[in-house]
Write a protein that holds these residues in place. Structure first.
Motif, mmCIF file in Angstrom:
data_model
loop_
_atom_site.group_PDB
_atom_site.id
_atom_site.type_symbol
_atom_site.label_atom_id
_atom_site.label_comp_id
_atom_site.label_asym_id
_atom_site.label_seq_id
_atom_site.Cartn_x
_atom_site.Cartn_y
_atom_site.Cartn_z
ATOM 1 N N LYS A 255 0.830 -1.192 0.000
ATOM 2 C CA LYS A 255 0.000 0.000 0.000
ATOM 3 C C LYS A 255 0.873 1.254 0.000
ATOM 4 C CE LYS A 255 -4.085 -1.804 2.384
ATOM 5 N NZ LYS A 255 -4.976 -1.617 3.564
ATOM 6 N N ARG A 256 0.300 2.323 -0.509
ATOM 7 C CA ARG A 256 0.993 3.603 -0.458
ATOM 8 C C ARG A 256 1.059 4.084 0.989
ATOM 9 N NH1 ARG A 256 -2.761 6.351 -4.868
ATOM 10 N NH2 ARG A 256 -4.196 4.910 -3.817
ATOM 11 N N ILE A 257 2.056 4.884 1.284
ATOM 12 C CA ILE A 257 2.352 5.255 2.677
ATOM 13 C C ILE A 257 2.076 6.739 2.906
ATOM 14 C CG2 ILE A 257 4.157 5.405 4.446
ATOM 15 C CD1 ILE A 257 5.566 3.078 3.005
ATOM 16 N N ILE A 258 1.434 7.021 4.052
ATOM 17 C CA ILE A 258 1.282 8.394 4.539
ATOM 18 C C ILE A 258 2.111 8.502 5.822
ATOM 19 C CG2 ILE A 258 -0.296 10.109 5.493
ATOM 20 C CD1 ILE A 258 -2.515 8.860 3.797
ATOM 21 N N ALA A 259 3.046 9.429 5.825
ATOM 22 C CA ALA A 259 3.910 9.609 7.001
ATOM 23 C C ALA A 259 3.308 10.665 7.917
ATOM 24 C CB ALA A 259 5.309 10.027 6.576
ATOM 25 N N VAL A 260 3.160 10.322 9.206
ATOM 26 C CA VAL A 260 2.619 11.255 10.187
ATOM 27 C C VAL A 260 3.655 11.453 11.292
ATOM 28 C CG1 VAL A 260 0.770 11.743 11.823
ATOM 29 C CG2 VAL A 260 0.259 10.497 9.708
ATOM 30 N N MET A 261 4.148 12.650 11.456
ATOM 31 C CA MET A 261 5.111 12.981 12.508
ATOM 32 C C MET A 261 4.336 13.589 13.679
ATOM 33 S SD MET A 261 8.557 15.261 12.103
ATOM 34 C CE MET A 261 9.633 15.619 13.498
ATOM 35 N N ASN A 262 4.240 12.829 14.771
ATOM 36 C CA ASN A 262 3.387 13.199 15.892
ATOM 37 C C ASN A 262 4.174 13.976 16.960
ATOM 38 O OD1 ASN A 262 1.477 13.396 17.889
ATOM 39 N ND2 ASN A 262 1.515 11.234 18.433
ATOM 40 N N ASN A 263 4.059 15.303 16.926
ATOM 41 C CA ASN A 263 4.682 16.148 17.948
ATOM 42 C C ASN A 263 3.645 16.715 18.919
ATOM 43 O OD1 ASN A 263 7.195 15.791 16.735
ATOM 44 N ND2 ASN A 263 6.929 17.584 15.405
ATOM 45 N N ALA A 264 2.378 16.266 18.787
ATOM 46 C CA ALA A 264 1.290 16.873 19.559
ATOM 47 C C ALA A 264 0.766 15.981 20.670
ATOM 48 C CB ALA A 264 0.148 17.245 18.620
ATOM 49 N N TYR A 265 0.908 14.660 20.514
ATOM 50 C CA TYR A 265 0.334 13.732 21.488
ATOM 51 C C TYR A 265 1.397 12.727 21.954
ATOM 52 C CZ TYR A 265 -3.961 15.587 19.430
ATOM 53 O OH TYR A 265 -4.950 16.427 18.975
ATOM 54 N N GLY B 196 -6.311 6.099 9.769
ATOM 55 C CA GLY B 196 -6.699 4.890 9.035
ATOM 56 C C GLY B 196 -8.164 4.881 8.658
ATOM 57 N N LYS B 197 -9.019 5.525 9.490
ATOM 58 C CA LYS B 197 -10.451 5.593 9.189
ATOM 59 C C LYS B 197 -10.716 6.445 7.948
ATOM 60 C CE LYS B 197 -13.068 8.115 11.864
ATOM 61 N NZ LYS B 197 -13.828 8.574 13.056
ATOM 62 N N TYR B 198 -9.959 7.529 7.790
ATOM 63 C CA TYR B 198 -10.177 8.438 6.654
ATOM 64 C C TYR B 198 -9.350 8.049 5.416
ATOM 65 C CZ TYR B 198 -12.764 11.584 9.718
ATOM 66 O OH TYR B 198 -13.704 12.132 10.568
ATOM 67 N N TYR B 199 -8.280 7.273 5.632
ATOM 68 C CA TYR B 199 -7.433 6.813 4.521
ATOM 69 C C TYR B 199 -7.286 5.291 4.613
ATOM 70 C CZ TYR B 199 -6.091 11.720 3.785
ATOM 71 O OH TYR B 199 -6.094 13.067 3.520
ATOM 72 N N PRO B 200 -8.378 4.554 4.312
ATOM 73 C CA PRO B 200 -8.354 3.093 4.514
ATOM 74 C C PRO B 200 -7.436 2.346 3.562
ATOM 75 C CG PRO B 200 -10.382 3.762 3.420
ATOM 76 C CD PRO B 200 -9.690 5.019 3.812
ATOM 77 N N ASN B 201 -7.102 2.914 2.437
ATOM 78 C CA ASN B 201 -6.267 2.230 1.440
ATOM 79 C C ASN B 201 -4.787 2.599 1.545
ATOM 80 O OD1 ASN B 201 -8.538 0.947 0.243
ATOM 81 N ND2 ASN B 201 -9.002 2.832 -0.885
ATOM 82 N N TYR B 202 -4.392 3.205 2.658
ATOM 83 C CA TYR B 202 -3.004 3.625 2.851
ATOM 84 C C TYR B 202 -2.441 2.993 4.132
ATOM 85 C CZ TYR B 202 -3.885 7.311 -0.611
ATOM 86 O OH TYR B 202 -4.187 8.001 -1.749
ATOM 87 N N ASP B 203 -1.119 2.847 4.154
ATOM 88 C CA ASP B 203 -0.421 2.496 5.390
ATOM 89 C C ASP B 203 -0.053 3.799 6.104
ATOM 90 O OD1 ASP B 203 -0.437 -0.239 5.498
ATOM 91 O OD2 ASP B 203 1.366 -0.464 4.277
ATOM 92 N N ILE B 204 -0.404 3.895 7.388
ATOM 93 C CA ILE B 204 -0.112 5.105 8.148
ATOM 94 C C ILE B 204 1.160 4.865 8.959
ATOM 95 C CG2 ILE B 204 -1.024 6.810 9.740
ATOM 96 C CD1 ILE B 204 -2.672 6.405 7.151
#
Length: 424
Positions: free
Chosen positions: A58-68, A79-87
Motif C-alpha cells: 500500500k501507499r504510505i502516509i507519514a505522520v510525525m506526531n509532535n502533539a500527542y 486509518g479511518k479516513y485513509y483506509p487504502n493507505y499504510d499510516i
C-alpha cells in the motif's frame, strides 16, 4: 393547404435524408450511450487500481506526531479516513519525510505541530486535491477523540458521539427541486440548443434557395405563406424527429445501461418525469415556430450567405439574453420573481422561461394556458409577417434593406393587396 403539405413533405424528407442530419443524429446517440457507460468504466479502472495496489504494498502516509504522547489514536483516526493507505507514525525527522515524499516513496506527509495545527508535506499541490480538506477533518477528529479519552469517555462511546447520524424526512407540498433540478437543467439546455440549431437550419435553407434562384420559381407555383409555413413545419418536424430519437436514446440508456453502471444517487438526480419531458417538447415546438418564422423572414432579405449573420444576430442576441435570464434566475432561486413572470408572457422569452417555471416551481394552470395562448397568437402573427417579408425578399438583391425600407415596402404591399380585393 395542398401546397403547404407538398412543401412540408419535401422539406421534411430533404432534412431527414440529408447526410448532416443522419450523421449528427448517430453521433448524439453514440455520445449518450457512451456517457451511460462512463461510470462503469471508471468503477472498473478504480477497482483494478485498488486490486493492483493490494497485490503489492500500500501507499504510505507519514505522520510525525509532535502533539500527542501516544500514536495509537492518531493512527486509528488516520486509518479511518485513509483506509487504502499504510499510516507510518514513527517518523521523527522532517527532512527525511520531505525527501521520501519528493522521491514518491511516501504519498504525502503530515507533521502534527500542536493538537490544532499541522504542516502538510506534498510533492505536487494540485488544485483538485481534497487532502487539505480531509486533513482538517482528521486533525479535528483526533483532537476530539483524545480530549474525550482524557475526560474518561471510552473510545466506543467517543465513536458513537462523533459518528452520530441525524435522520430526517421531508414533506413537499409543491415541486421538489432536488429531484427535478438537473433533469430540468439538461432539458433547458437541449431546448435552447434545439431552437437555435433548427432555426438556423431554416435560415440556411432559405438563403441557399435564394442564391440558386429556386425561390423565384417556387413563388410562382405557390403563395409565399404556403411556402413559408410548409418549409418551417417540415423542418420543425424533422427537428422534432431528431429530438425524440435523442430523448428516447437517453431514456433507454439510463434505464438499461445506466441502471447497472450509474450510481443510484446520480440516477435520483437525473430524473426525467414524463410530464416534464412532454412540456419540453411542447415549448420546443412553440419556441421553434416563433424564432423560425422570424429567422426565415430575415434570411429571405439576404442576397449572400455573408449577410445572414448581420440580419439574424439581433434576434439571436435576444434569444441568448432570454436564456441567460432563465439560468441566472435558476441560480438565484427566483423563478417566481417578477422578471421571470413577465418573461413567461413575452413571445421571445416565454418558451424557455415558462418551461423552467413549470419544471421547478408551482405554476397555476391558468398561467400555463395564458402563456401558451400568447405564444400561439405570436406564431400566427409572426407567420403572416414572415410571409409578407418573404414575398418582398424573394426579388430583392444587393445590400439588405434597412428596417424603415422594409416597413415602407410592407405598407405598399398591403395597399396593393387591399386594392386587388376591392376590385374583385
Amino acid at each position: 393547404m395542398k401546397h403547404i403539405l407538398q412543401v412540408l413533405k419535401f422539406e421534411y424528407l430533404s432534412c431527414v435524408k440529408s447526410k448532416s442530419f443522419i450523421i449528427s443524429t448517430i453521433i448524439f446517440m453514440l455520445l449518450i450511450m457512451f456517457t451511460a457507460f462512463i461510470p462503469a468504466i471508471i468503477s472498473s479502472v478504480v477497482s483494478e487500481g485498488e486490486k493492483g495496489s493490494g497485490e503489492g504494498h500500500k501507499r504510505i502516509i507519514a505522520v510525525m506526531n509532535n502533539a500527542y504522547e501516544e500514536n495509537d489514536t492518531v493512527t486509528a483516526v488516520f486509518g479511518k479516513y485513509y483506509p487504502n493507505y499504510d499510516i507510518k507514525t514513527d517518523s521523527k525527522d522532517i527532512e527525511d519525510i520531505k525527501n521520501k515524499v519528493d522521491s514518491s516513496e511516501y504519498e504525502f506527509g503530515v507533521v502534527l505541530d500542536t493538537p490544532v495545527s499541522y504542516t502538510y508535506i506534498t510533492k505536487n499541490n494540485s488544485m483538485m486535491s481534497r487532502n487539505s480538506e480531509i486533513l482538517n477533518t482528521v486533525i479535528t477528529d483526533v483532537f476530539r477523540t483524545v480530549s474525550f479519552e482524557k475526560a474518561g469517555i471510552s473510545a466506543e462511546e467517543t465513536g458513537k458521539i462523533l459518528n452520530a447520524r441525524i435522520s430526517s424526512s421531508t414533506i413537499t407540498t409543491g415541486v421538489d427541486q432536488t429531484k427535478n433540478y438537473w433533469s430540468a437543467y439538461i432539458l433547458i439546455m437541449m431546448l435552447y440548443m434545439a431552437i437555435v440549431m433548427y432555426g438556423q437550419m431554416v435560415s440556411q435553407s432559405v438563403v441557399s434557395e435564394k442564391n440558386s434562384r429556386a425561390m423565384e420559381m417556387l413563388i410562382t407555383c405557390a403563395k409565399p405563406s404556403h411556402l413559408m409555413f410548409g418549409k418551417i413545419i417540415g423542418s420543425g418536424l424533422a427537428g422534432l424527429t431528431q429530438l425524440c430519437v435523442i430523448l428516447l436514446t437517453a431514456l433507454g440508456s439510463v434505464s438499461t445501461i445506466g441502471a447497472n453502471s450509474i450510481p443510484k444517487e446520480i440516477l435520483e438526480f437525473i430524473n426525467f418525469p414524463i410530464p416534464i419531458v412532454l412540456y419540453a417538447v411542447l415549448f420546443f415546438i412553440l419556441g421553434y415556430f416563433i424564432y423560425s418564422f422570424l429567422l426565415g423572414a430575415l434570411s429571405s432579405l439576404a442576397s449572400r450567405s455573408e449577410d445572414l449573420n448581420t440580419l439574424t444576430s439581433p434576434l439571436m442576441i435576444l434569444y441568448v439574453a432570454a436564456f441567460m435570464i432563465v439560468i441566472m434566475s435558476m441560480g438565484a432561486d427566483s423563478l417566481n420573481g417578477t422578471l421571470m413572470i413577465v418573461c413567461s408572457y413575452i413571445p421571445f422569452t416565454a418558451p424557455i422561461a415558462m418551461f423552467a417555471r413549470v419544471a421547478l416551481v408551482n405554476v397555476s394552470a391558468i398561467e400555463i394556458i395564458l402563456s401558451i395562448l400568447v405564444q400561439l397568437i405570436s406564431i400566427y402573427l409572426f407567420g403572416m409577417l414572415a410571409s409578407a417579408i418573404y414575398r418582398i425578399g424573394v426579388l430583392m438583391y444587393g445590400n439588405p434593406p434597412k428596417p424603415a425600407e422594409i416597413v415602407k415596402l410592407l405598407r405598399e404591399q398591403y395597399k396593393a393587396n387591399k386594392a386587388i380585393k376591392e376590385k374583385k
